[in-house]
Design an enzyme around this catalytic site. Structure first.
Site, PDB file in Angstrom:
ATOM      1  N   GLN B 123       0.818  -1.217   0.000  1.00 22.39           N
ATOM      2  CA  GLN B 123       0.000   0.000   0.000  1.00 22.39           C
ATOM      3  C   GLN B 123       0.854   1.270   0.000  1.00 22.39           C
ATOM      4  OE1 GLN B 123      -1.986   1.242   3.775  1.00 22.39           O
ATOM      5  NE2 GLN B 123      -3.880   1.065   2.627  1.00 22.39           N
ATOM      6  N   GLY B 124       0.772   2.054  -1.069  1.00 17.97           N
ATOM      7  CA  GLY B 124       1.518   3.315  -1.141  1.00 17.97           C
ATOM      8  C   GLY B 124       0.644   4.489  -0.717  1.00 17.97           C
ATOM      9  N   TYR B 125       0.437   4.625   0.574  1.00 18.72           N
ATOM     10  CA  TYR B 125      -0.411   5.700   1.094  1.00 18.72           C
ATOM     11  C   TYR B 125       0.412   6.742   1.856  1.00 18.72           C
ATOM     12  CZ  TYR B 125      -5.255   4.084   0.185  1.00 18.72           C
ATOM     13  OH  TYR B 125      -6.463   3.760  -0.378  1.00 18.72           O
ATOM     14  N   SER B 126       0.896   6.356   3.060  1.00 18.53           N
ATOM     15  CA  SER B 126       1.591   7.334   3.915  1.00 18.53           C
ATOM     16  C   SER B 126       2.864   7.856   3.270  1.00 18.53           C
ATOM     17  CB  SER B 126       1.982   6.672   5.243  1.00 18.53           C
ATOM     18  OG  SER B 126       0.852   6.450   6.034  1.00 18.53           O
ATOM     19  N   SER B 158       4.054  -1.731   4.434  1.00 21.40           N
ATOM     20  CA  SER B 158       4.234  -3.085   4.962  1.00 21.40           C
ATOM     21  C   SER B 158       4.497  -4.069   3.844  1.00 21.40           C
ATOM     22  CB  SER B 158       2.994  -3.523   5.742  1.00 21.40           C
ATOM     23  OG  SER B 158       2.886  -2.753   6.905  1.00 21.40           O
ATOM     24  N   GLU B 242     -10.094  -1.642   4.738  1.00 24.51           N
ATOM     25  CA  GLU B 242      -8.975  -1.822   5.650  1.00 24.51           C
ATOM     26  C   GLU B 242      -9.473  -1.818   7.097  1.00 24.51           C
ATOM     27  OE1 GLU B 242      -5.859   1.234   5.694  1.00 24.51           O
ATOM     28  OE2 GLU B 242      -4.411  -0.372   6.071  1.00 24.51           O
ATOM     29  N   SER B 366      -4.827   6.640  12.657  1.00 25.44           N
ATOM     30  CA  SER B 366      -4.670   6.382  14.089  1.00 25.44           C
ATOM     31  C   SER B 366      -6.047   6.341  14.761  1.00 25.44           C
ATOM     32  CB  SER B 366      -3.807   7.462  14.733  1.00 25.44           C
ATOM     33  OG  SER B 366      -4.554   8.660  14.823  1.00 25.44           O
ATOM     34  N   ASN B 367      -6.108   5.720  15.923  1.00 21.75           N
ATOM     35  CA  ASN B 367      -7.408   5.636  16.593  1.00 21.75           C
ATOM     36  C   ASN B 367      -7.936   7.016  16.987  1.00 21.75           C
ATOM     37  OD1 ASN B 367      -7.149   2.928  16.179  1.00 21.75           O
ATOM     38  ND2 ASN B 367      -7.783   2.360  18.250  1.00 21.75           N
ATOM     39  N   GLU B 368      -7.025   7.954  17.196  1.00 25.64           N
ATOM     40  CA  GLU B 368      -7.472   9.329  17.478  1.00 25.64           C
ATOM     41  C   GLU B 368      -8.157   9.919  16.236  1.00 25.64           C
ATOM     42  OE1 GLU B 368      -4.498   8.084  18.340  1.00 25.64           O
ATOM     43  OE2 GLU B 368      -4.892   8.010  20.502  1.00 25.64           O
TER      44      GLU B 368
END
Lengths: 380, 383
Positions: B123-126, B158, B242, B366-368
């Protein structure tokens, strides 16, 4: 009433419950009843009967709709939302289920038909000790007497006793469980009412040598144990549905308030600390809702006793804890006004407390779940 | 394709249990890290041959199309048998995304490749400066003839070192008014000249994620998924899948397996205080299953997963972390030991669930951020 299938039955019920339960509309009546601990309004009860709600579970042969817990949960959630104090779950679920599996006698038919049309209000009096989810720790005795029994003992935590016209009492006779019908005014039967936080009452039913004729024996032995166990688990599931109604309404009130209350020049709902707290409680609400829907469907599929109990405990445990957390937080979200008697939030807090405590609180059901899961593992 | 939903639950469980227990290679059971491709290739193909590789895909695309109940049984049995986690992005994310947003040619080309193990995805996201604020990404793609030319860098990718393909969010319109506009979703072959990799060692000492550099990397126009500049919608759709995947009870179940084994070995089940905490966590996990089932059913009906799916991710990963923390507490003095710990006949890696559950509250938003999403789009709270 001709209805093509179960789905549209559920949809119709949801619609009529939605129409009936306009949020807040019933609260002045709820407050007035709470003042007197009357908890029971005959006119309201007749209306519930006319809507067919008291007979959702009862068999069609007794005038009921013969539907399942999934449908009863729709009604109970709506009544929870409206904080209706009348004992829907105690009568239309707990008593109805206990009677449904009683021996097929004229009395059973009379009680069930009367329950459905609202003329009879039977409630189950089976608990004697706290945390006894299965109502097995009982000291009430039934001594054989002229074909019937003489019954002595004391029952506690009887929701619905304020308006009941009689009790389905559990008693032991030579190690065998008996479910017996006892009119409220039977000689030697005394009903004491203990006021609850939310204005309802627990009945404490004291029995002194009450004569129960043979025709009033509803079930005996394994049949009595089976009927009571199933009725208690089904009632725990539907009390959970009431709790879901209570928590959803309370959380909506908090969210509405957070959108309108302005401090520091902004709606307090824009503050991230409050948003995240509201989200965590919403997650609890949705977990409770998802567990409830799954559990009532599973229970409607008539699983074995252990599976039924395991799932009923899942529902009551999650719904009780979530309702308590959400309503407690509602006080905090509302600030000082939330701590006043005038604020409706308090009504929801208190109903969450009484519904959580009744039929085994979150902890009692967690412990039962642990016990049952360990048995399941040992058997696997 | 066999309809696994047609057989009864217990028969399906027996089939799954037998298959996972006997067929998954013993040397990789309960591996404390993700499997590398060379380790899991045979297993991947074995699953594929049985038709069990893609339990979440519809049957017409070669998946199992499992109902929520069956999918939960599938996961329970994989975790019970200690089946390792493969580079599974193609199955959990690319497949569902192409089925929903791709075109026929892309589906016909890529789905069979995924099932055959010929396309392993990352996955090329971040990006280094676009984490929680993903829409501020700067990797750029410019159309040149029949190709898009990509320049930039992706990070926390990953299993990129095992991947044959990468899906990339790239900026295609610098002039767009909002940062979410002007982003496109592109598929790229990792063998394309101009791609280089750097592996990054994680806190547990494993090399599972990478930084990927793009230096004039060309990918053909046909590899654009959906419309040009409209990639954010697809990106969000994929994030829904996801969150559904991360939100499954699968990973917390791994930790629970270990916790119960450890509790048994150490005789903790008769400790009332421990037992009550364990029971609460078991209920947290069982109830996650109920909530998860609701979203699996939606996905199965082909409905869009709403923003509310974020709560699955929050609850799943935080339950996973709570389980990993109780595992450490229950291990007592043993919990200081790195790797497998032998105690009273059991051998348990106490710390791996702790490490493995850490990124779960960071990646995938993130969960936040999930809580922000829920507050804004589900609870409609003001900003």
């Amino acid at each position: 009433m001709t209805i093509p299938d179960d789905n549209s039955h559920a949809a119709l019920l949801a619609q009529s419950v939605g129409d009936f339960v306009k949020r807040g509309a019933d609260l002045p009546r709820v407050r007035a009843l709470a003042q007197t601990h009357a908890e029971f309004d005959r006119a309201q009860w007749r209306q519930l009967a006319e809507l067919g709600w008291l007979g959702v579970l009862a068999p069609e042969s007794c005038g009921g709709l013969g539907l399942g817990l999934a449908e009863a949960a729709i009604v109970a959630e709506g009544l929870g939302r409206a904080l209706t104090p009348e004992p829907y779950t105690a009568v239309a679920v707990l008593a109805a289920r206990a009677l449904e599996h009683a021996a097929d006698t004229p009395l059973r038919g009379e009680l069930l038909s009367g329950l459905v049309n609202g003329e009879r209000v039977p409630v189950v009096a089976c608990h004697e000790q706290a945390d006894d989810v299965n109502a097995v720790r009982i000291a009430t005795t039934a001594t054989p007497f002229e074909g019937g029994f003489r019954v002595s003992g004391q029952k506690q935590f009887v929701i619905g006793a304020a308006g009941a016209d009689g009790y389905i009492v559990s008693a032991e006779s030579a190690g065998e469980l008996q479910l017996l019908w006892m009119p409220r005014d039977a000689a030697g039967c005394d009903t004491g009412l203990i006021p609850l936080a939310d204005g309802r009452s627990y009945g404490t039913v004291t029995l002194q040598d009450v004569a129960v004729p043979r025709e009033h024996v509803l079930a005996s032995g394994a049949a009595a144990r089976g009927a009571l166990g199933r009725a208690l688990d089904h009632a725990a599931a539907i009390a959970s549905a009431e709790l879901v109604g209570v928590m959803k309404c309370a959380h909506e009130m908090s969210l509405d308030y957070m959108k309108t209350r302005v401090q520091f020049g902004k709606a307090i709902g824009s503050f991230q600390a409050l948003q995240h707290r509201a989200v965590d409680l919403y997650i609890q609400q949705e977990l409770a809702d998802a567990v409830l829907r799954e559990v009532v469907a599973l229970l409607d599929a008539a699983p074995d006793d252990n599976t039924r109990a395991l799932h009923a405990s899942r529902a009551k445990s999650r719904c009780a804890e979530a309702a308590l957390a959400i309503t407690r937080a509602a006080i905090q979200f509302h600030g000082a006004i939330g701590f006043t008697e005038d604020c409706d939030v308090g009504l929801y807090v208190k109903r969450a407390m009484t519904l959580s405590a009744w039929l085994g609180n979150g902890r009692a059901h967690r412990l039962r779940y642990a016990r049952l899961a360990a048995q399941g593992r040992a058997a696997a | 394709m066999k309809d696994w939903n047609a057989i009864d639950d217990e028969a399906f469980r027996a089939e799954a249990r037998g298959f996972f227990e006997t067929e998954f290679p013993a040397e990789f059971k309960f591996l404390p890290r993700r499997m590398r491709w060379h380790e899991c290739r045979d297993w991947y193909l074995k699953l594929s041959k049985k038709g069990w590789l893609a339990p979440n895909w519809p049957r017409e695309h070669g998946g199992m199309g499992l109902s929520p109940t069956k999918l939960l049984i599938y996961f329970e049995e994989t975790e019970r048998a200690g089946v390792g986690r493969m580079p599974d992005q193609g199955i959990t994310m690319v497949g569902p995304t192409l089925i929903r947003f791709g075109n026929d040619a892309q589906r016909a080309f890529f789905l069979p490749k995924i099932l055959a193990g010929d396309a392993i995805w990352c996955q090329g996201y971040s990006e280094p400066n676009a984490g929680s604020d993903l829409a501020s990404l700067r990797t750029e793609a410019v159309l040149d003839g029949d190709d898009y030319v990509i320049n930039g860098s992706k990070i926390w990718t990953s299993m990129a070192h095992d991947a044959t393909h990468i899906y990339v969010l790239a900026r295609t319109d610098r002039q767009a008014k909002k940062k979410q506009e002007g982003i496109s979703f592109l598929l790229v072959d990792m063998k394309t000249p101009g791609i280089t990799l750097r592996t990054i060692r994680n806190i547990a000492g494993h090399e599972e994620f990478c930084q990927v550099f793009f230096d004039n990397v060309r990918t053909p126009k046909k590899n654009l998924v959906g419309e040009l500049h409209k990639g954010w919608t697809i990106a969000k759709g994929l994030l829904g899948f996801e969150r559904l995947n991360i939100g499954s009870p699968r990973r917390p179940l791994q930790a629970l397996e270990k916790l119960e084994a450890l509790a048994g070995a150490r005789g903790l089940l008769n400790d009332a205080a421990f037992s009550e905490r364990l029971t609460q966590l078991k209920l947290d996990l069982a109830d996650l299953g109920s909530l998860y089932g609701r979203y699996v059913e939606r996905a199965r009906r082909g409905e869009a997963l709403g923003q509310d799916v974020s709560m699955l991710k929050v609850w799943s990963m935080e339950t996973y972390q709570r389980l990993s923390e109780l595992l450490i507490e229950a291990a007592g003095d043993y919990a200081a030991i790195e790797g497998e710990v032998a105690m009273n006949g059991a051998s348990i890696d106490v710390l791996s669930p702790f490490y493995n559950s850490r990124p779960g509250t960071i990646y995938g938003g993130s969960n936040e951020i999930q809580r922000n999403i829920l507050a804004k789009y589900v609870l409609n709270l003001p900003s």
